[in-house]
Motif scaffolding. Structure first.
Motif, PDB file in Angstrom:
ATOM      1  N   CYS A  90       0.738  -1.274   0.049  1.00  0.00           N
ATOM      2  CA  CYS A  90       0.021  -0.043  -0.099  1.00  0.00           C
ATOM      3  C   CYS A  90       0.826   1.275  -0.021  1.00  0.00           C
ATOM      4  CB  CYS A  90      -0.894  -0.066   1.399  1.00  0.00           C
ATOM      5  SG  CYS A  90      -1.872   1.350   1.343  1.00  0.00           S
ATOM      6  N   HIS A 122       0.229   3.964   1.135  1.00  0.00           N
ATOM      7  CA  HIS A 122       0.142   4.789   2.278  1.00  0.00           C
ATOM      8  C   HIS A 122       1.315   4.595   3.368  1.00  0.00           C
ATOM      9  CE1 HIS A 122      -2.164   6.176   6.222  1.00  0.00           C
ATOM     10  NE2 HIS A 122      -1.767   7.183   5.782  1.00  0.00           N
ATOM     11  N   TYR A 123       1.221   3.403   3.943  1.00  0.00           N
ATOM     12  CA  TYR A 123       2.388   3.036   5.007  1.00  0.00           C
ATOM     13  C   TYR A 123       2.659   1.819   4.707  1.00  0.00           C
ATOM     14  CZ  TYR A 123       2.691   7.076   8.111  1.00  0.00           C
ATOM     15  OH  TYR A 123       3.114   8.672   8.384  1.00  0.00           O
ATOM     16  N   HIS A 124       2.859   1.456   3.495  1.00  0.00           N
ATOM     17  CA  HIS A 124       3.452   0.063   2.882  1.00  0.00           C
ATOM     18  C   HIS A 124       3.072  -1.325   3.560  1.00  0.00           C
ATOM     19  CE1 HIS A 124       5.795   2.904   1.353  1.00  0.00           C
ATOM     20  NE2 HIS A 124       6.286   3.845   2.359  1.00  0.00           N
ATOM     21  N   ALA A 125       1.765  -1.337   3.849  1.00  0.00           N
ATOM     22  CA  ALA A 125       1.102  -2.585   4.261  1.00  0.00           C
ATOM     23  C   ALA A 125       1.031  -3.508   2.943  1.00  0.00           C
ATOM     24  CB  ALA A 125      -0.221  -2.356   5.120  1.00  0.00           C
ATOM     25  N   CYS A 185      -6.852  -2.532   1.994  1.00  0.00           N
ATOM     26  CA  CYS A 185      -5.794  -2.446   2.709  1.00  0.00           C
ATOM     27  C   CYS A 185      -6.053  -2.632   4.241  1.00  0.00           C
ATOM     28  CB  CYS A 185      -5.037  -1.173   2.791  1.00  0.00           C
ATOM     29  SG  CYS A 185      -3.494  -1.074   3.740  1.00  0.00           S
ATOM     30  N   LEU A 188      -4.364  -1.864   7.107  1.00  0.00           N
ATOM     31  CA  LEU A 188      -4.071  -1.044   8.303  1.00  0.00           C
ATOM     32  C   LEU A 188      -4.920   0.088   8.501  1.00  0.00           C
ATOM     33  CD1 LEU A 188      -0.021  -0.767   8.532  1.00  0.00           C
ATOM     34  CD2 LEU A 188      -1.848  -2.550   9.604  1.00  0.00           C
ATOM     35  N   HIS A 189      -5.308   0.920   7.177  1.00  0.00           N
ATOM     36  CA  HIS A 189      -6.206   2.033   7.420  1.00  0.00           C
ATOM     37  C   HIS A 189      -7.262   1.860   6.335  1.00  0.00           C
ATOM     38  CE1 HIS A 189      -1.833   2.962   8.797  1.00  0.00           C
ATOM     39  NE2 HIS A 189      -2.527   3.035   9.812  1.00  0.00           N
ATOM     40  N   HIS A 190      -7.407   0.740   5.708  1.00  0.00           N
ATOM     41  CA  HIS A 190      -8.792   0.617   4.681  1.00  0.00           C
ATOM     42  C   HIS A 190      -8.713   1.327   3.472  1.00  0.00           C
ATOM     43  CE1 HIS A 190     -11.277  -1.181   8.397  1.00  0.00           C
ATOM     44  NE2 HIS A 190      -9.986  -1.332   8.457  1.00  0.00           N
ATOM     45  N   ALA A 191      -7.538   1.807   3.015  1.00  0.00           N
ATOM     46  CA  ALA A 191      -7.619   2.351   1.558  1.00  0.00           C
ATOM     47  C   ALA A 191      -8.114   1.211   0.693  1.00  0.00           C
ATOM     48  CB  ALA A 191      -6.134   2.791   1.061  1.00  0.00           C
ATOM     49  N   PRO A 209      -7.283   6.319   3.162  1.00  0.00           N
ATOM     50  CA  PRO A 209      -6.114   7.305   3.068  1.00  0.00           C
ATOM     51  C   PRO A 209      -4.895   7.148   2.105  1.00  0.00           C
ATOM     52  CG  PRO A 209      -5.796   5.761   4.656  1.00  0.00           C
ATOM     53  CD  PRO A 209      -6.925   5.160   4.146  1.00  0.00           C
TER      54      PRO A 209
HETATM   55  S1  FES Z   1      -0.992   1.396   4.988  1.00  0.00           S
HETATM   56 FE1  FES Z   1      -2.672   1.018   3.602  1.00  0.00          FE
HETATM   57  S2  FES Z   1      -4.090   2.579   4.425  1.00  0.00           S
HETATM   58 FE2  FES Z   1      -2.368   2.849   5.672  1.00  0.00          FE
END
Ligand code: FES
Ligand SMILES: Cc1cc2nc3c(=O)[nH]c(=O)nc-3n(C[C@H](O)[C@H](O)[C@H](O)COP(=O)(O)OP(=O)(O)OC[C@H]3O[C@@H](n4cnc5c(N)ncnc54)[C@H](O)[C@@H]3O)c2cc1C
Length: 505
Positions: free
Chosen positions: A48, A50-53, A67, A69-72, A85
């Motif tokens: 991802c 955003h924060y590489h999940a 995703c 972690l934060h549902h992107a 996000p």
């Molecule tokens: S790491 Fe994917 S939405 Fe934050």
């Protein structure tokens, strides 16, 4: 790159990817996700933006992946970042299939931008008023949607839009450097012709003339306006306290000032046992400060999460050395000595106040927009004035899931509203129907929460709170209003999907 998963250039057997399954593999030095839906196989970047999940740990929903972690949410067909996000798309890869092999070949070119909507005149100039996360998401979405005319992003802040939630987490505990914080590089604004105006405070909106007047007298005409002025931290009066000993944490400047003060501080009081207050407590403990939390609540966060979860989070902080003074407030200060309302004395170098926020509605009020604990918007996020949309912490919208009008202070929701407001300014007529989602981080525990339960008549906990592995369900009259999870990220996504598809109340 992660070092797991098969080499997708050599291919995998179709049996290794059943219908509805996802798998992370490698192409050269890149992580790539392959996903199967019926007979279709998709390949997109595996991490991802955003924060590489790893997206393979997320959830496949139709032809999208969410995703963990934060549902992107990303389209498997185009790689487009459909929901914040994440603001950046991921790349798609070419998949080659034979009877016994699925092989991933080269990276494909980015998909073309959406075409303008036929018959809808595009505004000639748009002002996004507020350079927080709702504002920047709106500006990015406008350009992603192919909007080509004048675009101004106006912010009273002295910093370009940044990752506000990180202020109380990695930035405050010292793990995130300044460079992690901006949501876009300075070049991004130039390249996308976004006129980013910092230190620029709007003082008047004239919705009749369609003009925004700045404090310095400059006037910005607009055809379309996104109002995203967010919220302001509530101030905490402490008689006798020197102003520099009482800190707030809303802006990057606040956070930098606080970090600078921490170098000489040994003990801090956190006023308020809110999410932000307790995240601050965790970060300060990580820096080695002694921390006292002073709050009027009997149990931290009980109003939002229930007493069982509140006590668990309190216990977590106590296990990390935080001292709680509950059922009381700070009554007065003299030098470094703070007197609590119940008579206790606490010696501290500073107070960090996390006692809530107020929606920044003054401009909207003066402009004559409908305001009731937030700027009132319809299902398209339009305010009571034509051509003016509102998004983020200040917007109160009709939530189709709860049947209530809500105003919440959630990062992802603010961004998603910014995106919807932007698309609707361009005539897309998209109803805002996202289920609210937030997360909160305390030491190595992250709680994720979907839905919204102001009150409930049944709370159930499945799994073990003590072991940080559980699902907490909030219900009213047999209907699930919200679900929180600890240590169960995928289940949180599943709960989000279930709440989205539940019949409206
Ligand atoms: S790491 Fe994917 S939405 Fe934050
Ligand atoms: C420390 C901290 C930690 C958080 N952690 C989490 C978390 O873990 N998870 C979560 O879901 N949420 C979290 N939140 C909440 C989340 O950050 C907010 O919900 C989100 O930032 C709201 O975005 P917004 O764009 O509506 O408002 P903001 O981000 O507040 O942006 C408002 C913008 O408007 C500008 N503005 C205001 N008035 C004017 C004016 N008159 N003229 C010009 N510009 C103006 C401001 O300068 C600012 O740039 C956290 C918040 C804080 C402060």
């Amino acid at each position: 790159m992660t070092d797991t998963g098969p080499n997708l250039e050599l291919g995998i057997s179709p049996e290794d990817l059943s219908d509805g399954a996802m798998l992370m593999g490698r192409v050269g030095d890149r992580d790539v996700l392959v996903a199967r839906r019926g007979e279709e196989v998709f390949a997109i970047d595996g991490l991802c933006p955003h924060y590489h999940a790893p997206l393979a740990a997320g959830l496949l929903v139709g032809d999208t992946v969410r995703c963990p972690l934060h549902h992107a949410c990303f389209s498997l067909r185009t790689g487009a970042a459909l929901r914040a996000p994440a603001l950046d798309s991921v790349a798609c890869w070419r998949v080659e299939r034979s009877a016994d092999r699925i092989i991933v070949r080269e990276r494909l070119k980015t998909a073309a931008r959406p075409a303008p909507i036929a018959g809808t005149p595009s505004p000639r100039s748009i002002v996004v008023l507020g350079g927080g996360v709702a504002g920047v998401a709106a500006a990015v979405a406008l350009r992603e949607e192919g909007y080509e005319h004048e675009l101004t992003l106006l912010s009273a802040d002295d910093s370009a839009p940044y990752d506000r939630p990180n202020l109380s987490k990695d930035f405050l505990d010292g793990t995130a450097p300044d460079a992690w914080m901006p949501l876009r590089t300075p070049k991004y604004y130039v390249r996308h012709d976004i006129n980013l105006m910092l230190n620029a405070t709007a003082s008047v909106i004239d919705v009749g003339r369609r003009e925004v007047t700045l404090q310095d007298g400059r006037i910005l005409p607009y055809d379309g306006l996104v109002l995203a002025t967010g919220a302001d931290a509530i101030r905490l009066p402490i008689p006798g306290a020197a102003p520099e000993t009482v800190r707030y944490l809303r802006t990057f400047t606040d956070a930098r000032a606080l970090v600078a003060q921490l170098t000489s501080a040994r003990t801090a009081i956190v006023a308020g046992a809110s999410f932000i207050g307790l995240e601050v407590a965790a970060s300060l403990r990580k820096r080695g400060l002694a921390v006292h939390v002073v709050a009027p609540d009997a149990v931290p966060m009980a109003r939002v999460l229930g007493p069982e979860v509140g006590r668990y989070i309190q216990g977590l902080h106590q296990a990390h050395g935080v001292t709680f003074h509950l059922g009381t407030t700070i009554a007065a200060a003299a030098g470094g000595s703070f007197t609590l309302a119940d008579g206790q004395q606490v010696e501290a170098d500073l107070v960090v106040a996390g006692v809530g926020v107020r929606p920044a509605v003054q401009l909207a009020q003066r402009a004559g927009l409908a305001v009731e604990d937030g700027v009132m918007v319809d299902e398209y996020l339009q305010t009571s004035a034509a051509g003016v949309y509102a998004a983020g912490d200040l917007a109160r919208w009709p939530d189709p899931h709860s049947g209530e009008r809500l105003r919440v202070e959630h990062y992802v929701l603010a961004q998603r509203q910014g995106q919807t407001a932007a698309r609707n300014l361009l005539g897309r007529r998209e109803k805002f129907d996202a289920v609210p989602f937030f997360w909160s981080q305390h030491y190595d525990i992250t709680l994720r929460y979907v839905g919204h339960a102001r009150t409930w008549d049944a709370l159930s906990i499945e799994g073990s709170l003590a072991q940080g592995d559980c699902t907490i369900r909030y219900e009213r009259a047999g209907r699930t209003l919200a679900v929180a999870t600890i240590g169960r990220d995928r289940q949180n996504l599943e709960a989000e999907v279930a709440l989205e598809s539940a019949p409206p109340s």
